[in-house]
Design an enzyme around this catalytic site. Structure first.
Site, mmCIF file in Angstrom:
data_model
loop_
_atom_site.group_PDB
_atom_site.id
_atom_site.type_symbol
_atom_site.label_atom_id
_atom_site.label_comp_id
_atom_site.label_asym_id
_atom_site.label_seq_id
_atom_site.Cartn_x
_atom_site.Cartn_y
_atom_site.Cartn_z
ATOM 1 N N GLY A 52 47.025 -57.623 21.461
ATOM 2 C CA GLY A 52 46.183 -56.853 20.556
ATOM 3 C C GLY A 52 45.168 -57.704 19.796
ATOM 4 N N TYR A 237 47.668 -41.084 9.153
ATOM 5 C CA TYR A 237 47.668 -42.536 8.919
ATOM 6 C C TYR A 237 47.387 -42.912 7.455
ATOM 7 C CZ TYR A 237 47.351 -47.412 10.282
ATOM 8 O OH TYR A 237 47.592 -48.760 10.395
HETATM 9 P P1 NAI Z 1 50.283 -55.575 18.870
HETATM 10 O O1 NAI Z 1 51.570 -54.871 19.052
HETATM 11 O O2 NAI Z 1 49.347 -55.673 20.019
HETATM 12 O O3 NAI Z 1 50.575 -57.078 18.369
HETATM 13 C C1 NAI Z 1 51.564 -57.349 17.418
HETATM 14 C C2 NAI Z 1 51.885 -58.825 17.404
HETATM 15 O O4 NAI Z 1 52.915 -59.034 16.434
HETATM 16 C C3 NAI Z 1 52.428 -59.365 18.738
HETATM 17 O O5 NAI Z 1 51.901 -60.666 18.952
HETATM 18 C C4 NAI Z 1 53.932 -59.473 18.477
HETATM 19 O O6 NAI Z 1 54.591 -60.480 19.243
HETATM 20 C C5 NAI Z 1 53.915 -59.867 17.005
HETATM 21 N N1 NAI Z 1 55.185 -59.630 16.322
HETATM 22 C C6 NAI Z 1 55.813 -58.457 16.083
HETATM 23 N N2 NAI Z 1 56.972 -58.694 15.394
HETATM 24 C C7 NAI Z 1 57.059 -60.030 15.201
HETATM 25 C C8 NAI Z 1 57.997 -60.872 14.566
HETATM 26 N N3 NAI Z 1 59.101 -60.406 13.971
HETATM 27 N N4 NAI Z 1 57.766 -62.213 14.591
HETATM 28 C C9 NAI Z 1 56.675 -62.735 15.210
HETATM 29 N N5 NAI Z 1 55.733 -61.969 15.795
HETATM 30 C C10 NAI Z 1 55.928 -60.634 15.800
HETATM 31 O O7 NAI Z 1 49.589 -54.899 17.604
HETATM 32 P P2 NAI Z 1 48.089 -54.704 17.098
HETATM 33 O O8 NAI Z 1 47.711 -53.295 17.331
HETATM 34 O O9 NAI Z 1 47.214 -55.805 17.558
HETATM 35 O O10 NAI Z 1 48.299 -54.833 15.520
HETATM 36 C C11 NAI Z 1 47.987 -55.981 14.767
HETATM 37 C C12 NAI Z 1 47.461 -55.559 13.410
HETATM 38 O O11 NAI Z 1 46.233 -54.836 13.600
HETATM 39 C C13 NAI Z 1 48.402 -54.616 12.636
HETATM 40 O O12 NAI Z 1 48.357 -54.939 11.284
HETATM 41 C C14 NAI Z 1 47.764 -53.256 12.874
HETATM 42 O O13 NAI Z 1 48.071 -52.326 11.869
HETATM 43 C C15 NAI Z 1 46.291 -53.642 12.846
HETATM 44 N N6 NAI Z 1 45.385 -52.629 13.411
HETATM 45 C C16 NAI Z 1 45.624 -52.053 14.643
HETATM 46 C C17 NAI Z 1 44.790 -51.065 15.112
HETATM 47 C C18 NAI Z 1 45.004 -50.409 16.447
HETATM 48 O O14 NAI Z 1 44.397 -49.379 16.712
HETATM 49 N N7 NAI Z 1 45.824 -50.957 17.315
HETATM 50 C C19 NAI Z 1 43.602 -50.618 14.343
HETATM 51 C C20 NAI Z 1 43.407 -51.350 13.126
HETATM 52 C C21 NAI Z 1 44.287 -52.289 12.673
#
Ligand code: NAI
Length: 398
Positions: A52, A237
């Site tokens: 992500g 949300y």
């Molecule tokens: P994702 O699921 O693609 O990535 C999450 C990351 O967190 C991964 O690298 C995973 O290994 C890591 N992770 C999870 N638990 C962990 C732990 N206990 N220890 C170490 N690493 C851990 O998620 P995404 O969507 O990239 O989200 C990242 C941020 O972006 C979040 O804060 C999300 O709310 C924000 N965001 C996401 C949007 C979307 O549409 N996907 C939009 C706007 C913000």
């Protein structure tokens, strides 16, 4: 071994290591030809680096102009007798290999970022082998569970409304259909726990620890990512449990910013666009909005994925020619600006109002949504031989 996509509900139960490598390579190729990051950081720590927005940030900062060395922390699983492991595992390996070929340092730590042990290990590494300090810390964790810092008991987040329940539709990726979903109202405890897991507390703990240990360099910046969205999704949300956690994240940025002033540092939240990631496909009743948004933004030539968003964030808004981080009046850096354009939202609303389980494929961009999901797991990438018999032996350690 030959690996096929397996989807259960909203979860991919398999991933393709070579395809994951290709996806990383495609992102690298994109940032190489995009507007470059001027005056970028040289030493970066990314928490949540394997997929992500976190992975895309790391790729932008390494290959999109700044040539940053990086440390990536993520919670992933490698290959074992139980299966091929997770896509993030292979993303980390593939990123590190590409970065090292470029002469950059790329160190991966796989484990629980919430634990004190991980913080200690990362700091020891910064001191011993990473030049003693970092100049950017990105906090991009997305998870549903966090161990209580005091008791170790597991705290779980809930994706619920605050107040009244809400009925809507959700995409079922396994069955390729749109089904009814209800978001129940959260209890006070569920709200509190969601803020604990997805709010700013852990970000603040990381930054406090890195400050105490003296490993944040002069002028160090820190970023966390947030979502606000439009009125169409507010109840799901922004006004729901996740929105409460994000409010906490925003106020944490202000607190950290004040604390980091002593060494010329800054803390910000970047508000991003709604995208298909491992985390976002879990949000009930949210997918019709993404289907409509993708359709509209692609038709208008405004669509971006994680990599386009992160390159624009760091090249235009943060490490830009003016040397000033561009924010709105609430100190938020907005790369959700194209999503929130009035003309985009008007078209999205008109699609959602008409969307049903019968017509969602025609009205929305289901094709794009599903392909994106498969790509996150290394499938459906051009140029990958999916009939190749893979040997995972040299991909078993990070
Ligand atoms: P994702 O699921 O693609 O990535 C999450 C990351 O967190 C991964 O690298 C995973 O290994 C890591 N992770 C999870 N638990 C962990 C732990 N206990 N220890 C170490 N690493 C851990 O998620 P995404 O969507 O990239 O989200 C990242 C941020 O972006 C979040 O804060 C999300 O709310 C924000 N965001 C996401 C949007 C979307 O549409 N996907 C939009 C706007 C913000």
């Amino acid at each position: 071994m030959i690996i096929e996509p397996i989807i259960k509900g909203q979860v991919a139960k398999s991933c393709h290591p070579v395809g994951c490598g290709k996806a990383v390579k495609d992102q690298i190729n994109y940032v190489r030809q995009a507007k470059q990051i001027a005056r970028g950081p040289k030493k970066v720590l990314v928490l949540g680096a394997s997929s992500g927005f976190g992975l895309a940030s790391r790729i932008s900062l390494a290959f999109g102009g700044a040539r940053a060395d990086s440390i990536g922390v993520a919670f992933e699983r490698g290959p074992s007798e139980n299966g091929v492991g997770t896509a993030g595992w292979y993303n980390l390996i593939n990123f590190a290999r590409q970065a090292e070929q470029e002469g950059l340092i790329a160190k991966n730590f796989v484990g629980d970022a919430f634990g004190e042990e991980m913080r200690r290990e990362v700091v020891d590494y910064i001191k011993a082998e990473f030049g003693g300090s970092v100049d950017l810390v990105i906090y991009s964790l997305a998870t549903g569970v966090r161990p209580d810092p005091e008791t170790g008991e597991k705290i779980r987040s809930s994706i619920k409304t605050v107040g009244e329940p809400l009925k809507g539709y959700t995409v079922n990726l396994e069955q390729d259909c749109l089904e009814e979903a209800t978001l129940e109202p959260a209890t006070e405890k569920e709200i509190h726990d969601t803020v604990k897991v997805m709010g700013g507390e852990d970000w603040e703990e990381w930054i406090s620890f890195l400050m105490e240990e003296g490993v944040l360099g002069e002028g160090c910046q820190t970023f966390a990512y947030s979502y606000i969205g439009s009125e169409i999704t507010y109840r799901i949300y922004h006004e729901g449990t996740l929105g409460q956690a994000k409010q906490h994240l925003h106020s944490t940025a202000d607190r950290l910013d004040a604390r980091m002033k002593s060494f010329g540092g800054q803390a910000h939240v970047a508000v991003c666009k709604a995208l298909v990631t491992k985390a976002s496909v879990f949000i009930p009743a949210f997918s019709p909005y993404i289907l409509a948004l993708f359709k509209v933004m692609k038709e208008m030539g405004l669509h971006e994925g994680c990599i386009e968003q992160m390159q624009r964030l760091y090249a235009d808004r943060v490490y830009n020619e003016n040397g000033i981080v561009e924010t709105d009046d609430s100190r938020l850096v907005r790369v959700d600006d194209w999503e929130l354009r009035a003309d985009v939202q008007e078209k999205v609303r008109s699609i959602i109002d008409r969307m049903t389980p019968e017509n969602f494929r025609e009205l929305g961009d289901y094709e794009g949504y599903k392909t994106e999901f498969l790509k996150l797991n290394g499938f459906f990438l051009e140029g990958v031989d999916y009939d190749e018999d893979l040997d995972l032996a040299d991909l078993s350690s990070n």
